[in-house]
Design an enzyme around this catalytic site. Structure first.
Site, PDB file in Angstrom:
ATOM      1  N   SER A 252       0.827  -1.189   0.000  1.00  0.00           N
ATOM      2  CA  SER A 252       0.000   0.000   0.000  1.00  0.00           C
ATOM      3  C   SER A 252       0.876   1.259   0.000  1.00  0.00           C
ATOM      4  CB  SER A 252      -0.944  -0.075   1.203  1.00  0.00           C
ATOM      5  OG  SER A 252      -2.052   0.745   1.043  1.00  0.00           O
ATOM      6  N   ASP A 471      -8.684  -4.196  -6.404  1.00  0.00           N
ATOM      7  CA  ASP A 471      -8.197  -3.536  -5.185  1.00  0.00           C
ATOM      8  C   ASP A 471      -9.029  -2.285  -4.914  1.00  0.00           C
ATOM      9  OD1 ASP A 471      -6.649  -1.914  -3.325  1.00  0.00           O
ATOM     10  OD2 ASP A 471      -4.950  -3.192  -3.792  1.00  0.00           O
ATOM     11  N   HIS A 501      -7.346  -5.832  -0.993  1.00  0.00           N
ATOM     12  CA  HIS A 501      -6.310  -4.793  -0.983  1.00  0.00           C
ATOM     13  C   HIS A 501      -4.967  -5.494  -0.853  1.00  0.00           C
ATOM     14  CE1 HIS A 501      -4.364  -1.016  -0.514  1.00  0.00           C
ATOM     15  NE2 HIS A 501      -4.170  -1.100   0.789  1.00  0.00           N
TER      16      HIS A 501
END
Length: 531
Positions: A252, A471, A501
């Site tokens: 991320s 995602d 994610h």
């Protein structure tokens, strides 16, 4: 809630604090290697590895020996500083703290701490080195998150010391604090999609008050907690751990941090993996718009899985939010579910397909007039415990984001340029994220660093970039742009068809490619697709 977090909070660069739960499960589960799990302190041992390639200042000069000559002293870990009720990592986990320049333009000046955690490689004879993790946010404490992720990386732990850290401004590394629990609770009653002049004034006043609180409580570190400085800290970490190259796994927001590191230190890059990738070409508003797109996509996929037309389901959620905007729902313990908290609960549920059933239950209860289930999901996202105490992760996230972002959009900018556009992208998430563009860094006490980060890494070895088609927080397109931005021969794209994610630990295909790369140096063909 703020921008959607790649870690959580800010709907923005995704949430891997959320992902820590989603990738690993919340509990710390460790085996004993002699340190014991009874609370007995493991031996305090300095790193005995030889120093790695010299760490340098931004000007290219060597850092002082007081920084580069450090040997981390590893001791038993303490409970995380930013999360009430969290427990200290135990068993094989050891913690240390090093010092890095507060201002890299003055490398011989004041220093600031960086907290570390590690678990030694289990096969010492075949040990490759250290593998450093960042779990997103920004604002995620690596010291707190990595032990809960360990079960997913046992193969990697055979040949790597697993290492993570609290980036500057987070938890044990001069963690930013901006307001108390009472003030945080009150902020959740602010209308984050203002419809009147009075609501707009209250929204912007609360945003400005947050920044003022950061300046009052953490003013010394605020100018120095940019992603670029965190990347420089990682090079010091690499050096004092004794590694010639940095082997790194970023999730991320951690992909942005990894990209910036590769740009600043291409010759020091070892094996570097990015999963759930932030779009490096997006500016401040563009990143928020990307998230509106990603979460709307995830919501559409959720409704499709239930046999509901996405347009119909989206309209129903938007209608619920509109009702909550006018009148919050009652919830357990005398609390209320506001529009903002309901949206937070929806967001938390969409980070992983495994949470979709929680969203079903939460929406059904809200339609019956009970806001408790969605409020519980929002509390999980906001790191609020049963006693009403909040983590400071969101403080760190916002402060780091605003240290990075040069743009300071106004409410007029939102109304004239972004609100209609974002709402067209997502009637559910768009209005919130459009207004958040104005509120996130409103009247922030220090200037930002860039319009968007530089990630070109000419001369670096191949970097694995994993993008997931569904995602919610970091849309797939960002992975393509990151792979392109790293440069020809550097960015190696793996596309994964999924709804989470991130893909490592969810997709056996992705996990296999990543493990083969990290353990054996095997680079897959760019453009590889995992089903």
């Amino acid at each position: 809630m703020g921008h959607i977090r790649t870690g959580h909070r800010r709907f923005r660069a995704g949430a891997l604090v959320a992902a820590a739960v989603l990738l690993a499960g919340a509990a710390v589960s460790c085996t004993d290697d002699g340190g014991g799990t009874s609370g007995k302190e493991p031996d305090a041992t300095p790193s005995s590895a030889p120093p790695g390639s010299p760490a340098t200042s931004p000007s290219g000069g060597a850092l002082p020996a007081s920084v580069t000559g450090q040997l981390p002293v590893w001791r038993a870990c303490k409970a995380p500083a930013d999360d009430p009720g969290a427990e200290a990592p135990v068993g094989r986990w050891q913690c240390a703290s090093i010092r890095v320049p507060l201002d890299y333009a003055k490398p011989g000046g004041e220093t600031t701490p960086v907290a570390l955690v590690r678990a030694r490689a289990t096969d010492e004879k075949r040990r490759i080195g250290s593998l450093v993790f960042n779990f997103g946010g920004p604002g995620a404490s690596g010291v707190a998150v990595l032990p809960g992720f360990a079960d997913d990386v046992t193969r990697l732990n055979e040949r790597y010391d697993l290492v993570s850290f609290d980036p500057r401004g987070v938890a044990g590394s001069s963690g930013v604090v901006c307001r108390n629990d009472r003030e945080t609770e009150a902020s959740h009653r602010i209308d984050n999609t203002p419809d009147t002049a009075a609501e707009e004034k209250a929204f912007l006043a609360d945003s400005a008050a947050f920044g003022a609180g950061c300046a009052q409580r953490s003013g010394k570190v605020l100018p120095h907690i940019s992603t670029a400085n965190a990347a420089r800290d990682m090079d010091v970490i690499r050096h004092v751990l004794g590694d010639r190259k940095l082997h790194y796994f970023g999730f991320s927001y951690g992909t942005e941090l990894g990209g910036v590191y590769a740009h600043l230190f291409p010759k020091n890059v070892g094996r570097l993996v990015m999963d759930a990738v932030v779009d490096p070409t997006a500016d401040f508003a563009g990143g928020a718009r990307n998230q509106a797109l990603g979460f709307q996509r995830a919501l559409d996929n959720y409704f499709t899985s239930r046999g509901t037309a996405p347009k119909k389901g989206t309209a129903e959620v938007a209608a619920l939010l509109k009702r909550l905007d006018a009148k919050p729902l009652p919830a357990a313990q005398g609390r209320e579910l506001t529009e903002s908290l309901a949206l937070t609960g929806v967001v938390f549920s969409l980070y992983s397909k495994e949470r979709w059933s929680l969203l079903t239950d939460g929406l059904a209860a809200a339609e019956r007039g009970d806001g408790t289930k969605l409020l519980e999901l929002a509390d999980s996202y906001n790191s609020r415990d049963a006693e009403g105490r909040y983590s400071t992760k969101s403080h760190s996230q916002r402060a780091i984001s605003c240290a990075d972002a040069r743009a300071r959009p106004t409410a007029d900018d939102v109304k004239s340029r972004h609100l209609a556009d974002f709402t067209g992208v997502s009637p559910v998430f768009g209005p919130y994220l459009a207004w958040d563009v104005a509120g996130w860094c409103a009247q922030w006490p220090v200037p930002g660093t860039w319009e968007s980060p530089q990630v070109s890494a000419k001369g670096a070895p191949p970097v694995l970039v994993v993008g997931t088609t569904g995602d919610p927080s970091t849309p797939y397109e960002g992975a393509r742009r990151m792979a392109d931005g790293l440069g020809a021969g550097v960015g190696v794209l793996i596309s994964s068809k999924g709804q989470n994610h991130g893909s490592y630990g969810f997709s056996p295909c992705v996990t296999g490619h990543v493990d083969a790369y990290l353990l054996s140096g095997k680079v897959p063909k760019s453009g590889t697709t995992c089903g």
